[in-house]
Scaffold this motif. Structure first.
Motif, PDB file in Angstrom:
ATOM      1  N   ALA A  57     -33.871  -0.339  18.083  1.00 30.21           N
ATOM      2  CA  ALA A  57     -33.536  -0.971  16.805  1.00 30.21           C
ATOM      3  C   ALA A  57     -32.321  -0.268  16.212  1.00 30.21           C
ATOM      4  O   ALA A  57     -32.210   0.955  16.297  1.00 30.21           O
ATOM      5  N   PHE A  58     -31.413  -1.042  15.608  1.00 26.06           N
ATOM      6  CA  PHE A  58     -30.260  -0.423  14.966  1.00 26.06           C
ATOM      7  C   PHE A  58     -30.684   0.331  13.718  1.00 26.06           C
ATOM      8  O   PHE A  58     -30.164   1.409  13.429  1.00 26.06           O
ATOM      9  N   ASP A  59     -31.622  -0.238  12.963  1.00 19.84           N
ATOM     10  CA  ASP A  59     -32.098   0.396  11.735  1.00 19.84           C
ATOM     11  C   ASP A  59     -33.160   1.425  12.092  1.00 19.84           C
ATOM     12  O   ASP A  59     -34.251   1.074  12.567  1.00 19.84           O
ATOM     13  N   GLU A  60     -32.846   2.710  11.868  1.00 19.63           N
ATOM     14  CA  GLU A  60     -33.789   3.779  12.180  1.00 19.63           C
ATOM     15  C   GLU A  60     -35.108   3.627  11.416  1.00 19.63           C
ATOM     16  O   GLU A  60     -36.159   4.066  11.874  1.00 19.63           O
ATOM     17  N   TYR A  61     -35.052   3.010  10.256  1.00 23.23           N
ATOM     18  CA  TYR A  61     -36.259   2.776   9.458  1.00 23.23           C
ATOM     19  C   TYR A  61     -37.250   1.932  10.267  1.00 23.23           C
ATOM     20  O   TYR A  61     -38.434   2.271  10.378  1.00 23.23           O
ATOM     21  N   ASP A  62     -36.773   0.845  10.842  1.00 20.63           N
ATOM     22  CA  ASP A  62     -37.642  -0.019  11.651  1.00 20.63           C
ATOM     23  C   ASP A  62     -38.131   0.705  12.897  1.00 20.63           C
ATOM     24  O   ASP A  62     -39.296   0.586  13.295  1.00 20.63           O
ATOM     25  N   PHE A  63     -37.221   1.438  13.519  1.00 21.82           N
ATOM     26  CA  PHE A  63     -37.529   2.144  14.769  1.00 21.82           C
ATOM     27  C   PHE A  63     -38.699   3.106  14.592  1.00 21.82           C
ATOM     28  O   PHE A  63     -39.643   3.122  15.392  1.00 21.82           O
ATOM     29  N   TRP A  64     -38.664   3.906  13.512  1.00 24.75           N
ATOM     30  CA  TRP A  64     -39.727   4.884  13.293  1.00 24.75           C
ATOM     31  C   TRP A  64     -40.997   4.242  12.753  1.00 24.75           C
ATOM     32  O   TRP A  64     -42.106   4.713  13.061  1.00 24.75           O
ATOM     33  N   MET A  65     -40.877   3.188  11.996  1.00 21.75           N
ATOM     34  CA  MET A  65     -42.078   2.506  11.496  1.00 21.75           C
ATOM     35  C   MET A  65     -42.898   1.942  12.649  1.00 21.75           C
ATOM     36  O   MET A  65     -44.136   1.987  12.627  1.00 21.75           O
ATOM     37  N   LYS A  66     -42.236   1.413  13.653  1.00 25.78           N
ATOM     38  CA  LYS A  66     -42.954   0.821  14.787  1.00 25.78           C
ATOM     39  C   LYS A  66     -43.762   1.868  15.544  1.00 25.78           C
ATOM     40  O   LYS A  66     -44.839   1.572  16.076  1.00 25.78           O
ATOM     41  N   ALA A  67     -43.258   3.084  15.598  1.00 22.34           N
ATOM     42  CA  ALA A  67     -43.969   4.136  16.328  1.00 22.34           C
ATOM     43  C   ALA A  67     -45.172   4.655  15.546  1.00 22.34           C
ATOM     44  O   ALA A  67     -46.178   5.047  16.133  1.00 22.34           O
ATOM     45  N   GLY A  68     -45.069   4.667  14.215  1.00 24.14           N
ATOM     46  CA  GLY A  68     -46.163   5.202  13.392  1.00 24.14           C
ATOM     47  C   GLY A  68     -45.926   6.665  13.087  1.00 24.14           C
ATOM     48  O   GLY A  68     -45.207   7.005  12.157  1.00 24.14           O
ATOM     49  N   SER A  69     -46.493   7.554  13.891  1.00 26.26           N
ATOM     50  CA  SER A  69     -46.350   8.996  13.657  1.00 26.26           C
ATOM     51  C   SER A  69     -45.235   9.565  14.521  1.00 26.26           C
ATOM     52  O   SER A  69     -44.824   8.969  15.526  1.00 26.26           O
ATOM     53  N   ALA A  70     -44.767  10.748  14.142  1.00 23.07           N
ATOM     54  CA  ALA A  70     -43.751  11.428  14.944  1.00 23.07           C
ATOM     55  C   ALA A  70     -44.308  11.826  16.307  1.00 23.07           C
ATOM     56  O   ALA A  70     -43.606  11.796  17.316  1.00 23.07           O
ATOM     57  N   GLY A  71     -45.584  12.195  16.344  1.00 23.90           N
ATOM     58  CA  GLY A  71     -46.204  12.529  17.613  1.00 23.90           C
ATOM     59  C   GLY A  71     -46.216  11.355  18.568  1.00 23.90           C
ATOM     60  O   GLY A  71     -45.944  11.500  19.764  1.00 23.90           O
ATOM     61  N   GLU A  72     -46.514  10.170  18.042  1.00 20.09           N
ATOM     62  CA  GLU A  72     -46.527   8.971  18.868  1.00 20.09           C
ATOM     63  C   GLU A  72     -45.118   8.632  19.354  1.00 20.09           C
ATOM     64  O   GLU A  72     -44.932   8.216  20.495  1.00 20.09           O
ATOM     65  N   MET A  73     -44.124   8.823  18.493  1.00 18.64           N
ATOM     66  CA  MET A  73     -42.740   8.573  18.910  1.00 18.64           C
ATOM     67  C   MET A  73     -42.355   9.494  20.063  1.00 18.64           C
ATOM     68  O   MET A  73     -41.746   9.062  21.049  1.00 18.64           O
ATOM     69  N   GLY A  74     -42.711  10.771  19.953  1.00 20.97           N
ATOM     70  CA  GLY A  74     -42.427  11.700  21.034  1.00 20.97           C
ATOM     71  C   GLY A  74     -43.125  11.300  22.324  1.00 20.97           C
ATOM     72  O   GLY A  74     -42.541  11.380  23.411  1.00 20.97           O
ATOM     73  N   LYS A  75     -44.368  10.853  22.188  1.00 23.83           N
ATOM     74  CA  LYS A  75     -45.141  10.435  23.362  1.00 23.83           C
ATOM     75  C   LYS A  75     -44.489   9.255  24.058  1.00 23.83           C
ATOM     76  O   LYS A  75     -44.405   9.200  25.295  1.00 23.83           O
ATOM     77  N   ARG A  76     -43.990   8.285  23.287  1.00 27.17           N
ATOM     78  CA  ARG A  76     -43.347   7.105  23.865  1.00 27.17           C
ATOM     79  C   ARG A  76     -42.080   7.458  24.636  1.00 27.17           C
ATOM     80  O   ARG A  76     -41.670   6.726  25.535  1.00 27.17           O
TER      81      ARG A  76
END
Length: 641
Positions: free
Chosen positions: A244-263
């Motif tokens: 996603a170009f908008d970082e806001y959307d990108f991080w919202m989709k992941a939920g937590s920072a831990g989940e983003m790292g896992k992905r």
């Protein structure tokens, strides 16, 4: 008959051999090894592998100006970096040293203007250097059982340089920005005798308290891509990806920072695993805090700490080091501080503005030519030329003037004092000096919804690494009107000032607040509100310039080392220091204090329900909460009298 067959077979084989092309049939035009000439160059480039005490060799680039000779020797200015010595010393393919160096992390006006030998080295485990990489490798001790660290590597490097560069006068200074600013601090720990001065600029000092990784317990999740790329390989070959170009959307989709790292598979890198395992300020963080380490011993060499007042990455470290070292009388005369109106690393640019905010002069050029150069010359050159560099050189924003001070914070060159004065968050969203009669009798409230977190800047949120143009570096001076119009942000405003109000030092938040949840983040911003019209710059009419702001994670109200649930719906006091300011609120301007409970996606969302580790908060953990700010809340300002 048999002879005939044999002859025929030989003829066929001969033809086949003739038809098979030889390789290379056409000779290559590329030489086995190209030997570049340096005809017309005003410097000589050398690349060496310098051995450390454990046998590991570190890749080092040495640039010797033609003005430095064995008869007229010059000092060395060294930077150690995880960002490629080759890249930092070849920003342009040029015969001129200034052009080759122009860019990160080279104060060209100082290096070239001073005739210095420039040395840039890849730190252990990065790019051309051998060995293993560890993020901000701790010194030998409980967290590092090996006999080597950045301090010993710097020592061994300096020892080699002064013995093997015939044009060197035997004196070395080290300087650098950010991670490269962490290295001069390490150089000052048990330094080599040839090291005569260090200049840490915007240094990484304490990643949990207020530099790159956390601020008062809230995780700076937009730095996860840096961790991934920095530790993924020796040469940063693996790139973080986004959908996603908008970082806001990108991080919202992941939920937590831990989940983003896992992905992204980030748990393959060691530093991310350490962050996941140490969300609180435990001994792992405390033992590697550089300000605490350096405070254990007097300074052995002079140090100039350079701090940016709007440093969007490491706004904590420089001031923390200065505070720790200035508390020791033995360091008087050896410790210097420079504060400028810059973002992270902007001190080596021309720097006459930050985005829309103009300073009326080239502040970076002034620093390099009038402060840094005479400072280094004084300690590094033969017959030590005199210098007129004050113990503290501080740019005063608002009036936009440089001030020469005896220490920090003192506020003025002459006789003055600092009065701690509470600006209360009063009834009717008024910012007032009047102490409330009943501190919990009145309150303002808002609903904080993790499903709709407050953006840290206007959307779309530009990714940190996105270019061109990179505007993320200026986010701390963004107009805060974008936030003040939201229902989940409280904005307390004073009456217009009738006379100047100067603050020098760190504002102290004294927030008296309650939440209907069992955990909460609190963001407090001290803002200079411009008049509705500004004659010489109309776009600044009504501008809300943040002078100092930061976040605090409520679970650490009692102890940074131990997370505890918050008692719901109970007024509790939260205290923390905001970043250093040296600012004059001018007549006609107003003071504003904004309060909110999210700053997304720069910081991870607090679920507002206590969970053991927010990195692994589940979607159902994120709940709405009613936040109340009581009349006894205040921001204590260091007002210069």
């Amino acid at each position: 008959m048999r002879l005939h067959v044999l002859v025929l077979a030989a003829m066929v084989a001969s033809c086949a051999a003739q038809e098979t092309p030889k390789y290379p049939e056409y000779p290559s035009e590329t030489p086995a090894t190209l030997k570049p000439t340096e005809t017309g160059f005003d410097y000589a480039r050398r690349e060496v592998m310098i051995p450390m005490r454990d046998g590991v060799k570190l890749h080092t680039v040495i640039l010797v100006p033609k003005t430095a000779t064995t008869a007229k020797k010059a000092p060395i200015l060294m930077t150690r970096t995880p960002y490629s010595a080759n890249i930092l010393t070849a920003n342009r393919a040029s015969a001129h040293l200034g052009a080759a160096l122009y860019g990160y992390d080279n104060a060209v006006d100082t290096i070239v203007g001073g005739g210095y030998i420039r040395v840039v080295q890849d730190i252990r485990g990065k790019y051309g250097s051998e060995g293993d990489y560890v993020m901000n490798r701790p010194v030998h001790g409980p967290l590092n059982p090996t006999p080597v660290d950045d301090s010993t590597d710097t020592y061994d490097t300096i020892d080699w340089l002064v013995k093997n560069i015939p044009e060197c006068n035997g004196r070395v200074g080290t300087l650098g920005i950010s991670y490269d600013g962490f290295e001069p601090l390490m150089a000052a720990y048990h330094p080599h005798p040839a090291l005569k001065v260090t200049v840490p600029m915007n240094p990484m000092v304490d990643g949990w308290m207020g530099d790159d990784w956390f601020h008062n317990g809230a995780f700076r999740q937009q730095n996860l891509p840096y961790i991934y790329e920095q530790e993924g390989s020796r040469s940063n070959d693996y790139k973080w990806w986004s959908d996603a170009f908008d970082e806001y959307d990108f991080w919202m989709k992941a939920g937590s920072a831990g989940e983003m790292g896992k992905r992204h598979g980030a748990e393959q890198v060691g530093f991310w695993r350490n962050i996941l395992a140490h969300p609180a300020y435990d001994e792992w963080w405390q033992q590697q805090a550089v300000d605490k380490l350096l405070a254990k011993e007097p300074l052995a060499v002079p140090m100039m700490v350079v701090h940016s007042l709007w440093d969007q990455e490491d706004i904590y470290g420089g001031i923390a080091v200065y505070k720790a070292l200035s508390a020791q009388p033995a360091n008087k005369g050896k410790l210097f501080l420079v504060m400028g109106p810059w973002h992270h690393g902007q001190e080596i640019e021309e720097s006459s503005n930050m985005a829309a905010i103009r300073w009326g002069s080239a502040t970076g050029t002034y620093f390099m030519r009038k402060v840094l150069l005479p400072f280094l010359d004084h300690y590094l050159k033969d017959n030590a030329p005199a210098m007129d560099v004050a113990p503290v050189t501080a740019f005063e924003t608002g009036t936009n003037e440089w001030r020469k001070l005896k220490s920090w914070p003192v506020g003025c060159e002459g006789t003055c004092s600092i009065e701690k004065k509470d600006l209360f968050l009063g009834k009717g969203l008024a910012a007032t000096w009047n102490t409330p009669a009943n501190k919990t009798g009145e309150f303002e409230e808002y609903v904080s919804d993790p499903a709709k977190p407050v953006p840290f800047r206007a959307r779309p949120n530009q990714p940190i690494g996105y270019t061109p143009p990179l505007t993320w570096v200026n986010w701390l001076v963004d107009d805060q009107r974008e936030a003040s119009g939201r229902p989940d942000v409280l904005s307390y405003v004073s009456q217009p000032l009738t006379e100047p109000l100067k603050i020098s030092g760190q504002p102290l938040v004294k927030l008296l607040a309650s939440t209907s949840g069992t955990d909460s983040d609190w963001v407090v911003k001290l803002i200079d509100v411009y008049p509705d019209e500004v004659a010489d710059q109309p776009e600044l009419g009504g501008y809300q310039l943040a002078v100092s702001m930061d976040i605090f994670r409520g679970r650490y109200r009692e102890s940074f080392a131990t997370a505890k649930p918050i008692e719901a719906n109970k007024p509790l006091e939260y205290r923390w220091e905001l970043p250093t300011a040296n600012h004059v609120f001018l007549p006609g301007h107003r003071l504003m204090v904004q309060v909110q409970s999210s700053w997304f996606p720069l910081y991870d969302r607090n679920p507002q329900k206590f969970v053991p580790n927010i990195f692994w908060a589940k979607p159902e953990d994120y709940v709405r909460a009613t936040q109340r700010i009581y009349a006894g809340s205040a921001v204590e300002l260091p007002v210069v009298k």
